[in-house]
Enzyme design. Structure first.
Site, PDB file in Angstrom:
ATOM      1  CG  ASP A  80      37.459  46.506  41.077  1.00 24.83           C
ATOM      2  OD1 ASP A  80      38.456  47.117  40.649  1.00 24.83           O
ATOM      3  OD2 ASP A  80      37.513  45.727  42.046  1.00 24.83           O
ATOM      4  CB  CYS A 121      36.820  52.756  43.771  1.00 26.46           C
ATOM      5  SG  CYS A 121      35.400  53.812  43.320  1.00 26.46           S
ATOM      6  CE  LYS A 123      40.429  44.961  44.522  1.00 32.93           C
ATOM      7  NZ  LYS A 123      39.188  45.532  44.019  1.00 32.93           N
ATOM      8  CB  CYS A 193      28.793  50.630  43.329  1.00 38.49           C
ATOM      9  SG  CYS A 193      29.472  51.002  41.692  1.00 38.49           S
ATOM     10  CB  SER A 470      32.316  41.804  43.020  1.00 42.21           C
ATOM     11  OG  SER A 470      31.622  42.989  43.350  1.00 42.21           O
TER      12      SER A 470
END
Length: 554
Positions: A80, A121, A123, A193, A470
């Site tokens: 993303d 991550c 999705k 992240c 996000s």
């Protein structure tokens, strides 16, 4: 014990099938064991996935130790962060459906007896869980783990810091040298992240749902404990297969409610609402925004990790992780501890003996950040089917806000206006035609929210959209407005300068217009030309449902 995989390996008629297994080097002994699909999202384009080959090898070792035969198969995955701010972000949410469909396809076509799902991550995690709930075979999630936080002059930073630094540079609050310094420090290595963004939200909620082992959401990607966890996941899937425990034995209505309670305590990404709705749909569980708000209204917010605060997932791990959070919630009666989990034990058995090791990271029940959860659902005359905000990341002075609408029919137009200084204190930025159909793909709005934060406007400017945000976004960022503009939702009738009234504590959002004026404007509304007219996204736009139902395909 009769196995699903017997369909492709037992009996005279299956000699051709066996010959194909032998062509790949499988032995007769391996074919006599359960076949376990190991679905890995490993690739060389996603930091959260770059190391999943090592996690998959550890999972496979665990499966072999426990008497199974691992079969590695791939999954796609969009980064993303790299997809942000351009056409690539249109594909992110849509990829969730492709992932679910591909996992279903591989599992059903090859008759796997069980699945170990290795995502990391945004999705990819919900997409894989959706598939497991849909086909209802034994399954377990083993993610790749979070990235360590970066360091900037002894201050922990992450990707959200990087996006906000761009806004700060545009406003001349920092210089090129400082931007470069942050750029080289924000993301120090592999993993999802480091903040409570969507990937880590869903990895933590996998634990809360019971479909992942304790530690799945918080053990850092670079720790040896992550490899140990992967081996344990391989061993535990064999227990689930041998005992006939399937995904829907674990993901029940009560498990979804546990997940929502943990969601509220952690202050997860608003994307978690989309994904839990979609997972519940695949498990044939009724879930709507009213239930989400009901749980949010009575569950305390105990954590404020980045971007809401200055702590990161590694800090949550050291404080006791999800078991510590769930132990506190159990103490307060907020979760059901009797539910079955992927360990073969109950929630209560899993969290026994776990406690909060750092009250600066996980607040105690008698001193929460707020007595209500980290996410709130709002309703009003421009969101008749609801919208969502990460309440825990909103500055207190913005919880109630009224201001003039600055209207944009795409994210790109809004970013240009923000960067050129056309947005001022008090404004309400309206970004529409970015919903599931209108986007298509419901792009995340990290660029505009980060620009506002970096320019120091996150405490004075609100942003509302039929798109989404996000998990790295902060401020009064209100997304998922339903119905969306492209479907004739009332957000389409807002005009420049209309006053938007936001009251998060009272769960309301309205444009200051009479019902008659809204009806008059909507009577003159005409649908816009689709932004994409061919390929997968065009099909997605025709098939996708509203955000308030999880943006699932119909």
């Amino acid at each position: 014990m009769k196995l699903r995989s017997d369909v492709v390996k037992r009996g005279l008629e299956k000699a051709p099938h066996r010959s194909l297994f032998y062509a790949m080097g499988y032995t007769e002994e391996e074919l006599n064991r359960p076949l376990i699909g190991v679905v890995s999202a490993h690739s060389e384009i996603v930091p959260g996935h770059i190391h999943l080959d090592k996690v998959a090898e550890a999972v496979k070792a665990g499966i072999r130790m426990a008497g199974g035969t691992p079969v590695l198969v791939p999954s796609i995955g969009v980064c993303d962060g790299i997809a942000m701010g351009h056409v690539g972000m249109k594909y992110s949410l849509a990829s969730r459906e492709l992932i679910a469909d591909s996992v279903e396809t591989m599992a059903m076509a090859h008759c796997f007896d069980g699945l170990v799902l290795i995502p990391n991550c945004d999705k990819i995690v919900p997409g894989m869980i959706m598939a497991a709930a849909r086909i209802d075979i034994p399954a377990l999630v083993c993610s790749g783990g979070p990235m360590m936080a970066g360091l900037d002059e002894d201050e922990e930073i992450s990707l959200s810091t990087m996006f906000e630094a761009v806004g700060a540079r545009k406003a001349n609050l920092i210089d090129d040298a400082k931007l470069k310094q942050i750029e080289n420090s924000a993301c120090p290595g592999c993993g999802s992240c480091a903040g409570m963004f969507t990937a880590n939200s869903m990895n933590c909620l996998s634990e809360a749902l019971g479909i992942a082992l304790p530690g799945n959401g918080t053990i850092p990607a670079v720790h040896s404990d992550r490899i140990k966890l992967a081996k344990l996941a391989g061993m535990h899937i064999m227990e689930l297969v041998n005992n006939g425990i399937t995904t829907r034995d674990i993901i029940t209505e009560e498990a979804i409610k546990n997940g929502l309670a943990v969601d509220m305590a952690l202050g997860c990404s608003t994307n978690s609402v989309l994904h839990l709705l979609a997972i519940a749909n695949e498990a044939e569980i009724d879930l709507d925004l009213e239930i989400i708000n009901e749980i949010s209204s009575k569950t305390p917010n105990l954590c404020q990790l980045a971007p809401a605060g200055n702590t990161h997932i590694q800090d949550l791990n050291q404080a006791g992780g999800i078991p510590a959070v769930m132990s506190l919630l159990a103490e307060g009666g907020y979760i059901n501890t009797s539910l079955m989990t992927a360990t073969g034990k109950t929630v209560g058995e899993n969290i026994k003996g776990h406690y909060n090791k750092n009250e600066n990271v996980i607040r105690p029940l008698d001193n929460p950040y707020s007595t209500t959860g980290g996410i709130a659902v709002l309703w009003g005359n421009i969101a008749k089917d609801g919208c969502v905000v990460k309440r825990s990341a909103v500055d207190p002075e913005m919880l109630v806000h009224s201001g003039p609408a600055r209207v944009f029919d795409s994210e790109d137009e809004a970013i240009e206006a923000i960067y050129s200084g056309k947005i001022v204190e008090g404004d309400v930025v309206v970004i529409r035609y970015e919903g599931p159909k209108g986007g298509p793909g419901m792009r995340e709005m990290l660029n505009p929210t980060s620009a506002l934060a970096g320019m120091g406007l996150d405490k004075s400017v609100a942003l509302i959209t039929d798109g989404r945000f996000s998990g790295a976004s902060r401020g009064a960022s209100i997304g998922h407005i339903s119905p969306e503009a492209a479907a004739g939702g009332e957000i389409a009738c807002i005009e420049e300068g209309d006053i938007i009234k936001i009251d998060i504590p009272n769960n309301s959002i309205n444009v200051d217009l009479s019902d008659e004026e809204i009806k008059k404007r909507m009577a003159n509304w005409k649908p816009k030309q689709p932004k994409v007219e061919k390929g997968w996204l065009a099909r997605y736009a025709r098939m996708v449902s509203s955000a308030n139902t999880g943006a699932i395909l119909l």
